[in-house]
Design a protein around this motif. Structure first.
Motif, PDB file in Angstrom:
ATOM      1  N   LYS A   7       0.845  -1.200   0.000  1.00  0.00           N
ATOM      2  CA  LYS A   7       0.000   0.000   0.000  1.00  0.00           C
ATOM      3  C   LYS A   7       0.880   1.250   0.000  1.00  0.00           C
ATOM      4  CE  LYS A   7      -2.104   3.486   2.372  1.00  0.00           C
ATOM      5  NZ  LYS A   7      -1.717   4.380   3.454  1.00  0.00           N
ATOM      6  N   GLY A 151      -8.085   8.189   5.884  1.00  0.00           N
ATOM      7  CA  GLY A 151      -6.993   7.245   6.177  1.00  0.00           C
ATOM      8  C   GLY A 151      -7.348   5.806   5.837  1.00  0.00           C
ATOM      9  N   ASP A 154      -5.442   2.193   4.284  1.00  0.00           N
ATOM     10  CA  ASP A 154      -4.784   1.143   5.072  1.00  0.00           C
ATOM     11  C   ASP A 154      -5.744  -0.031   5.259  1.00  0.00           C
ATOM     12  OD1 ASP A 154      -2.568   2.836   5.531  1.00  0.00           O
ATOM     13  OD2 ASP A 154      -3.497   3.687   7.323  1.00  0.00           O
ATOM     14  N   GLY A 209      -1.940   8.678  13.845  1.00  0.00           N
ATOM     15  CA  GLY A 209      -2.485   8.647  12.481  1.00  0.00           C
ATOM     16  C   GLY A 209      -1.707   7.800  11.500  1.00  0.00           C
ATOM     17  N   VAL A 210      -0.661   7.136  11.946  1.00  0.00           N
ATOM     18  CA  VAL A 210       0.156   6.364  11.013  1.00  0.00           C
ATOM     19  C   VAL A 210      -0.617   5.195  10.403  1.00  0.00           C
ATOM     20  CG1 VAL A 210       1.228   5.017  12.876  1.00  0.00           C
ATOM     21  CG2 VAL A 210       2.421   5.244  10.701  1.00  0.00           C
TER      22      VAL A 210
HETATM   23 MG    MG Z   1      -2.616   7.221   6.219  1.00  0.00          MG
END
Ligand code: MG
Ligand code: ADP
Ligand code: ASP
Length: 592
Positions: A7, A151, A154, A209-210
């Motif tokens: 990704k 986000g 992921d 936020g990773v």
């Molecule tokens: Mg992200």
């Protein structure tokens, strides 16, 4: 042939050179004999730009149209990525969420994946093509385009790795792995070689936020090991697997959720059904709440506070005002200038003195704590936004997170396929409803007592003094809750083993004069009920089902703590068994 999912996040495909670099990584994996599925995000900050564009037209864009708009970002990237692969002399096919068959529910902008068809991807892979999947998007049963939440690429990647039973799932981003906290906020943050699913799930949902928190739900549910690494070099990153970095370490990471808001329903009667009335209205808007605390006065009138993302405040206030009217409450208050700082660690549950260390660090940094909630593996405090980074730095230092813990396992490369479930029927049924709620256990602990300190002033250092004294007394603390209090009169409640109740009561009584707070009250026997599972906070219906069943059984909720893996409720000691029975019935359908 081994299969690998790679990704690439927004910064990793921010311009044409980066797209070509990402394409070269995929080609290399292909040359090494792997089938390759790439999941790609929108270029750079394109999704933010689309959000801004919508905001220029209207401040309340319809959610369906928002999804139609936002999904275009990923469509641009997948097409360019396929062109890049072609230009390198390899075959590739770009596919949107709909073309893959990523079916979701219809909760626009926060949709959950229901099922994924692997057929089209398998055919393309068997033809030797690199498959390039658009992250973050799906389609509902009426063919409306949906998105999975900011986000969410992921989550697409880990979900594809799960259904394709991939041998590896690599998340390429702009940092070289997971750090003890966001390295952009604290340069002293330390790179972690490996982090457990439970810690990462909690950290992600508390602001790290990773990784998108729901991607970790999938990884845990389907045993997908994740490798988070930088797209700009080949250095090893962080493995997210069942194992923590160091099993005995009380805290493995800290997170900051900077843009939070507190909502308080003021002056509601403290009786069964109150929480249900409030939170069912908020959950109906698919808003996740955290830090639920109530401040019950001697007159049986309570203030109930909770936190939501600042972005969700407007919708939450509407729901809260409706509930307040229904309950005959005094009104609704809020504060949108707050931030939440949390520490997370699997080792916390087994150790005393963790709370003391956290509150001492905050007090020494002069940070005023507005609210506290805990669970077995995390402590969260709400602070003024202006003190947020100072608070994060204080706790990071307080737990020595910048230093490698003793007993840390080597950052080895753990690879391996998602665990196979041997029964094919079981696999299909599990995958059919990929993001459905799963509950592992419902339990009752009737060995605890509760102590409450009233009149806690709005100033730094009180929690630190209390938990210093409690830890010095060798008292083991479990749940801790500090409510938001009007006129600076908050309440600090916590549970201890029943055998230590009397000792703790005496100890607190000796302390209150010095701290200018009190009186102390308590209950020598409380019942703590725990519902454990995966992704409980984002499955907003868990709290609602819990509140509903207790309300129907006429049981009043005393303390609440939520985490991604557990919802804990404490009730009057005499109602323990009755509460357990009703919870078991309420969650019968979601049990594994
Ligand atoms: Mg992200
Ligand atoms: P992508 O576009 O690749 O998905 P994100 O911006 O979503 O990238 O995530 C990467 C960012 O996450 C990093 O640049 C970092 O600032 C932030 N971050 C927050 N918490 C952490 C953490 N604990 N470890 C590493 N990075 C973190
Ligand atoms: N492009 C989407 C976002 O910015 C999804 C993602 O990047 O994961 O939120």
């Amino acid at each position: 042939m081994p299969l690998i999912v790679q990704k690439f996040g927004g910064t990793s495909v921010a311009d044409s050179q980066k797209i070509l670099a990402a394409a070269r990584k995929a080609v290399r994996a292909h040359q090494e004999g792997n089938q390759v599925v790439m999941v790609v995000s929108a270029m750079g900050h394109n999704t933010d730009l689309l959000v801004e564009l919508a905001a220029q037209i209207t401040d309340q864009p319809p959610a369906r149209e928002m999804d139609m708009l936002l999904s275009t970002g990923e469509q641009v990237s997948v097409a360019l990525m396929a062109m890049a692969i072609h230009s390198l002399g390899y075959e590739a096919i770009s596919l949107t969420g709909a073309q893959i068959g990523i079916k979701t529910d219809s909760t626009h902008t926060k949709a959950r994946i229901q099922s994924i068809s692997t057929q089209r991807m398998r055919i393309a892979l068997d033809e030797g093509k690199i498959v390039i999947a658009a992250g973050f998007q799906g389609i509902d049963e009426d063919f409306n385009i949906t998105t999975l939440g900011r986000g969410g690429s992921d989550t697409t990647a880990v979900a594809l790795a799960a259904v394709l039973e991939a041998d590896a799932c690599e998340i390429y981003t702009d940092v070289d792995g997971v750090y003890t906290t966001d390295p952009r906020l604290l340069p002293e943050a330390r790179h972690i070689g490996g982090v457990s699913y439970d810690e990462m799930l909690e950290l992600a949902s508390l602001g790290a936020g990773v990784m998108h928190n729901r991607s970790i739900e999938f990884a845990k549910k389907f045993s997908v090991p994740i490798h988070v690494r930088t797209s700009f070099s080949d250095v090893p990153g962080t493995m997210i697997t069942p194992l923590p970095e160091a099993p005995d370490q009380p805290v493995g990471g800290a997170a900051l959720a900077k843009d939070e808001a507190r909502v308080t329903i003021l002056g509601v009667p403290d009786k069964p059904g109150t929480s249900l009335a409030i939170f069912s209205k908020v959950a109906a808007k698919a808003i996740s709440v955290d830090m639920i605390v109530q401040n019950v006065g001697a007159d049986g009138i309570a203030d109930i506070s909770f936190t939501v993302l600042k972005d969700d405040l407007r919708t939450t206030l509407k729901a809260a005002e409706l509930a307040a009217q229904e309950l005959g409450a005094e009104g609704v208050g809020h504060d949108d200038d707050v931030a939440k700082v949390s520490v997370v660690g699997l080792g916390m549950a087994k150790q005393t003195g963790v709370a003391r260390r956290m509150f001492r660090a905050l007090a020494d940094a002069g940070v005023n704590i507005l609210m506290i909630t805990t669970s077995e593996i995390k402590i969260s405090v709400l602070v003024d936004r202006s003190q947020a980074v100072a608070a994060l730095r204080a706790v990071h230092q307080g737990f020595d997170l910048d230093k490698r813990p003793s007993g840390a396992r080597a950052p080895e490369r753990i690879s391996g396929k998602p665990a196979r479930v041997s029964d094919a029927v079981a696999v299909v049924s599990r995958l059919q409803k990929m993001e459905e709620l799963t509950i592992d256990d419902i339990s009752l602990d009737d060995t605890q007592a509760r102590l409450t300190i009233s009149g806690v002033a709005d100033q730094p250092g009180i929690a630190a003094a209390v938990f210093d004294a409690v830890a010095d007394g060798g008292i083991f603390v479990d749940m801790i809750v500090q409510s938001f209090g009007r006129q600076g009169k908050a309440k600090l409640s916590f549970t201890v083993p029943q055998a230590q109740y009397k000792q703790c009561l005496d100890l607190l009584n000796g302390l209150v004069d010095r701290l200018h707070c009190g009186p102390i009250s308590g209950s020598p026997k409380v019942a703590k009920l725990s519902v454990s599972g995966i992704g409980l906070r984002s499955h907003t219906e868990v709290a609602i089902r819990t509140f509903r069943c207790l309300s129907e059984a006429g049981i009043n909720v005393d303390m609440i703590s939520t985490s991604e893996v557990r919802v804990n409720i404490s009730v009057d000691g005499q109602h323990g068994q009755k509460a357990l029975d009703c919870l078991q019935r309420a969650f019968a359908d979601a049990r594994q």
